[in-house]
Design a protein around this motif. Structure first.
Motif: not given
Length: 351
Positions: A207-216
């Motif tokens: 719901i916020s921020g760049e999607a790539i940060r969820f790669e972890q």
């Protein structure tokens, strides 16, 4: 990395935001519910893979019992999968949840799915007599019991915050235990590990921020499944979006309605009001898939490619957007954006 576009799934999610009429007045709850059923039938007709409804118990939302809505759709749709997004298991009874979804699965002829969550909104806890101090413990115990019900024909269970069961069978039965279970992930490692432990599918709510940060978190999930001896199930993302013919039109609608929704939620959670710069970031690089057909398609394709996911759900209608806006988003998503996303991904594979 090669992406098999034939295996991709695209969903539509709504929390049941009560829409505004063109004259600025609010729809009644009855009108809102009728329109959501119409939107679900349209999504089925246009070939969307999944239609998912959120559970809320707040003034601005009309869906408090998503399973009833999904059951209504089960008899008037043919192919679309019918899911929640999410079912707040912490403030519900796992046995009753199983029974409701077994019923939905039978009515829909196997098209039911469930997405479990702890509840990012917590109004259901006092409403149903639960203590927020038990927030984590309730979910831990209830998902464990639900997993027993979903995987075993007879359940023996000793509960602390749930009922105890002795060699109990719950009816009706879900045929061959084939109810797809997702866990909604908001961004805590513990939720990711829990999803892997129970061998469930994972849906990441961005719901916020760049999607790539969820790669972890995706890597954590994949590694955890190996440790638990489970399989890597379906991984998906859901985010807010608006699609119109031009970027500017979608941008203006989002600034009015998404901002309104986030500011209202922020009052409860102590968030600052959304600034124009923050909104611009979310539309440009962040979590809002707001824009024209090409803009949204490019952004969805980028998310699928970067995270190597097999499902993307667009959350539509945020903040009570008018019915005409909601219908336009659904139609353009189904007929223009999804084919374009596949085209982009296939062209990348050919390079």
């Amino acid at each position: 990395m090669t992406i098999d576009t034939d295996k991709l799934e695209f969903g539509l999610d709504t929390f049941g935001d009560v829409a505004f009429n063109d004259d600025g007045s609010k729809m009644t709850y009855r009108q809102s519910l009728q329109n959501i059923l119409k939107e679900g039938r349209l999504a089925d007709k246009l070939g969307i893979d999944v239609f998912a409804l959120g559970e809320h118990h707040r003034e601005e939302y009309s869906i408090s019992s998503p399973e009833i809505m999904l059951s209504a759709l089960a008899s008037t749709t043919k192919n679309i999968k019918l899911s929640t997004a999410v079912t707040v298991l912490s403030s519900d009874d796992p046995v009753r949840v199983y029974e409701r979804f077994a019923t939905l699965d039978g009515i829909s002829n196997g098209r039911a799915q469930i997405m479990l969550g702890r509840g990012s909104f917590t109004e259901s806890f006092p409403l149903f007599g639960y203590d927020l101090a038990d927030y984590n413990e309730l979910f831990e115990e209830k998902i464990a019991l639900f997993n027993e019900l979903i995987t075993k024909d007879k359940v023996t269970w000793s509960g602390q915050k749930t009922q105890s069961l002795a060699n109990q069978t719950v009816y009706p039965r879900i045929e061959q235990h084939q109810l797809p279970v997702f866990v909604g992930i908001g961004g805590t490692p513990e939720s990711v590990l829990r999803t892997a432990k129970y061998d469930y599918n994972m849906m990441i709510a961005i719901i916020s921020g760049e999607a790539i940060r969820f790669e972890q978190y995706i890597e954590l999930y994949k590694n955890a499944t190996k440790e638990y001896g489970a399989k890597v199930r379906q991984i998906g993302v859901h985010s807010h979006g608006i699609i119109t013919e031009t970027d500017q039109e979608a941008y203006d609608i989002g600034w009015k309605y998404i901002k309104q929704s986030m500011d209202k939620v922020g009052l409860d959670r102590g968030w600052p009001q959304m600034t124009k710069s923050r909104y611009d970031f979310e539309v440009g690089q962040g979590a809002y898939y707001v824009g024209s057909i090409e803009t949204v398609a490019q952004k969805i394709a980028q998310t699928i490619s970067e995270l190597d996911i097999s499902r993307f759900d667009l959350v539509y209608g945020t903040g009570g957007q008018t019915e005409s806006t909601r219908i336009k988003t659904i139609e353009l998503y189904a007929t223009k954006v999804i084919p374009r996303v596949k085209e982009i991904l296939e062209s990348e594979d050919d390079e």
